[in-house]
Design a protein around this motif. Sequence first.
Motif, PDB file in Angstrom:
ATOM      1  N   SER A  41       0.859  -1.180   0.000  1.00  0.00           N
ATOM      2  CA  SER A  41       0.000   0.000   0.000  1.00  0.00           C
ATOM      3  C   SER A  41       0.901   1.238   0.000  1.00  0.00           C
ATOM      4  N   LEU A  42       0.287   2.399  -0.182  1.00  0.00           N
ATOM      5  CA  LEU A  42       1.060   3.647  -0.066  1.00  0.00           C
ATOM      6  C   LEU A  42       1.657   3.765   1.333  1.00  0.00           C
ATOM      7  N   ASP A  43       0.911   3.310   2.332  1.00  0.00           N
ATOM      8  CA  ASP A  43       1.412   3.372   3.713  1.00  0.00           C
ATOM      9  C   ASP A  43       2.687   2.549   3.885  1.00  0.00           C
ATOM     10  N   THR A  44       2.719   1.374   3.271  1.00  0.00           N
ATOM     11  CA  THR A  44       3.901   0.509   3.387  1.00  0.00           C
ATOM     12  C   THR A  44       5.109   1.168   2.736  1.00  0.00           C
ATOM     13  N   LEU A  45       4.931   1.687   1.508  1.00  0.00           N
ATOM     14  CA  LEU A  45       6.043   2.368   0.840  1.00  0.00           C
ATOM     15  C   LEU A  45       6.457   3.605   1.622  1.00  0.00           C
ATOM     16  N   ALA A  46       5.495   4.316   2.178  1.00  0.00           N
ATOM     17  CA  ALA A  46       5.803   5.512   2.973  1.00  0.00           C
ATOM     18  C   ALA A  46       6.662   5.146   4.181  1.00  0.00           C
ATOM     19  N   GLU A  47       6.295   4.068   4.849  1.00  0.00           N
ATOM     20  CA  GLU A  47       7.045   3.606   6.013  1.00  0.00           C
ATOM     21  C   GLU A  47       8.481   3.240   5.645  1.00  0.00           C
ATOM     22  N   ARG A  48       8.632   2.568   4.510  1.00  0.00           N
ATOM     23  CA  ARG A  48       9.953   2.111   4.089  1.00  0.00           C
ATOM     24  C   ARG A  48      10.811   3.227   3.506  1.00  0.00           C
ATOM     25  N   SER A  49      10.187   4.260   2.951  1.00  0.00           N
ATOM     26  CA  SER A  49      10.957   5.344   2.317  1.00  0.00           C
ATOM     27  C   SER A  49      11.046   6.590   3.197  1.00  0.00           C
ATOM     28  N   PHE A  50      10.382   6.559   4.350  1.00  0.00           N
ATOM     29  CA  PHE A  50      10.378   7.682   5.286  1.00  0.00           C
ATOM     30  C   PHE A  50       9.770   8.943   4.661  1.00  0.00           C
ATOM     31  N   LEU A  51       8.763   8.745   3.810  1.00  0.00           N
ATOM     32  CA  LEU A  51       7.993   9.831   3.226  1.00  0.00           C
ATOM     33  C   LEU A  51       6.543   9.636   3.632  1.00  0.00           C
ATOM     34  N   SER A  52       5.742  10.667   3.549  1.00  0.00           N
ATOM     35  CA  SER A  52       4.341  10.532   3.945  1.00  0.00           C
ATOM     36  C   SER A  52       3.533   9.872   2.829  1.00  0.00           C
ATOM     37  N   PRO A  53       2.479   9.135   3.211  1.00  0.00           N
ATOM     38  CA  PRO A  53       1.627   8.512   2.194  1.00  0.00           C
ATOM     39  C   PRO A  53       1.013   9.541   1.243  1.00  0.00           C
ATOM     40  N   SER A  54       0.609  10.689   1.773  1.00  0.00           N
ATOM     41  CA  SER A  54      -0.002  11.707   0.913  1.00  0.00           C
ATOM     42  C   SER A  54       1.017  12.264  -0.075  1.00  0.00           C
ATOM     43  N   ASN A  55       2.252  12.432   0.364  1.00  0.00           N
ATOM     44  CA  ASN A  55       3.319  12.896  -0.532  1.00  0.00           C
ATOM     45  C   ASN A  55       3.545  11.876  -1.649  1.00  0.00           C
ATOM     46  N   LEU A  69      14.912  14.850  -6.322  1.00  0.00           N
ATOM     47  CA  LEU A  69      15.972  13.862  -6.142  1.00  0.00           C
ATOM     48  C   LEU A  69      16.023  13.364  -4.703  1.00  0.00           C
ATOM     49  N   ASP A  70      15.797  14.265  -3.731  1.00  0.00           N
ATOM     50  CA  ASP A  70      15.849  13.829  -2.335  1.00  0.00           C
ATOM     51  C   ASP A  70      14.674  12.916  -1.975  1.00  0.00           C
ATOM     52  N   GLN A  71      13.662  12.828  -2.843  1.00  0.00           N
ATOM     53  CA  GLN A  71      12.568  11.872  -2.651  1.00  0.00           C
ATOM     54  C   GLN A  71      12.811  10.606  -3.474  1.00  0.00           C
ATOM     55  N   LEU A  72      13.384  10.777  -4.652  1.00  0.00           N
ATOM     56  CA  LEU A  72      13.595   9.651  -5.554  1.00  0.00           C
ATOM     57  C   LEU A  72      14.565   8.620  -4.965  1.00  0.00           C
ATOM     58  N   ILE A  73      15.603   9.080  -4.311  1.00  0.00           N
ATOM     59  CA  ILE A  73      16.605   8.163  -3.737  1.00  0.00           C
ATOM     60  C   ILE A  73      15.992   7.253  -2.673  1.00  0.00           C
ATOM     61  N   PRO A  74      15.283   7.794  -1.660  1.00  0.00           N
ATOM     62  CA  PRO A  74      14.697   6.872  -0.674  1.00  0.00           C
ATOM     63  C   PRO A  74      13.585   5.981  -1.244  1.00  0.00           C
TER      64      PRO A  74
END
Length: 189
Positions: free
Chosen positions: A25-39, A52-57
Motif C-alpha cells: 500500500s502507499l502506507d507501506t512504501l511511505a514507512e519504508r521510504s520515510f515519506l508521507s503517504p499523501s506525498n 531527487l531527495d525523494q527519488l533516492i529513498p
Amino acid sequence: MKQEADVDRLVRQRIRALRHSRGWSLDTLAERSFLSPSNLSRIETGARRIALDQLIPIARALDASVDQLIEPTDDADVVIRPRQVHERGMTVWALANNRAPNGLSVAKMRITTPAPPAEEAGVHPGRDWFTVLTGTAELRLGDRLIIVEAGDAAEFSTMIPHAIGAHGRVPVEVLTILTNDGQHAHLPA
C-alpha cells in the motif's frame, strides 16, 4: 520540456508498478521510504514533481536503483532478430545484449555434433544452466555423459570439464544462461 514530462511520467508509472508488484500500500512504501503517504500519492498521480531527495529513498525502499527508475524506454535494448553466429557444429543466437542484469548472457544454441571427449571439454569459474527446447542433448561432465531430454534442464559446476552436444547426431536446441566466464568460454566472439 516534452522529453522531461515523458521521463517524469515514466518514473511515476515505475514507482507505482513496483509498489503494486510487491503488494504494498502507499502506507507501506511511505514507512519504508520515510515519506508521507499523501506525498507519495501526489508523486504517483503527478500532482507533485519528483525531487531527487525523494527519488533516492523511494528507489532504495523498492530495492531498485535511481538509474532503473529513470532508464529510457527506447527500443535500442530490445532484441527482435538476434544475429546468428555459426561455429564448430553450432549456431548461436544471443538473446540478451550487453545490458543484461548481473552480466548474464542468454543464448539459444542449435548443436549438430556430439559432445567432445573430456580432454577437449572446457572449464571456467561458476555455474552454467540450460534447458533443452528440441532434440536430446549430451552433457559431458568430465568422464560422465548425461542425456538431457527436451523439456528438461541442467545446472552444473563449470569447474568440471564440460560440453554440450547433440545426442545421436540429431540436432538439439538449447536455451542457456551463462555468466561472463561462461560467455567467454562458450559463445563465439
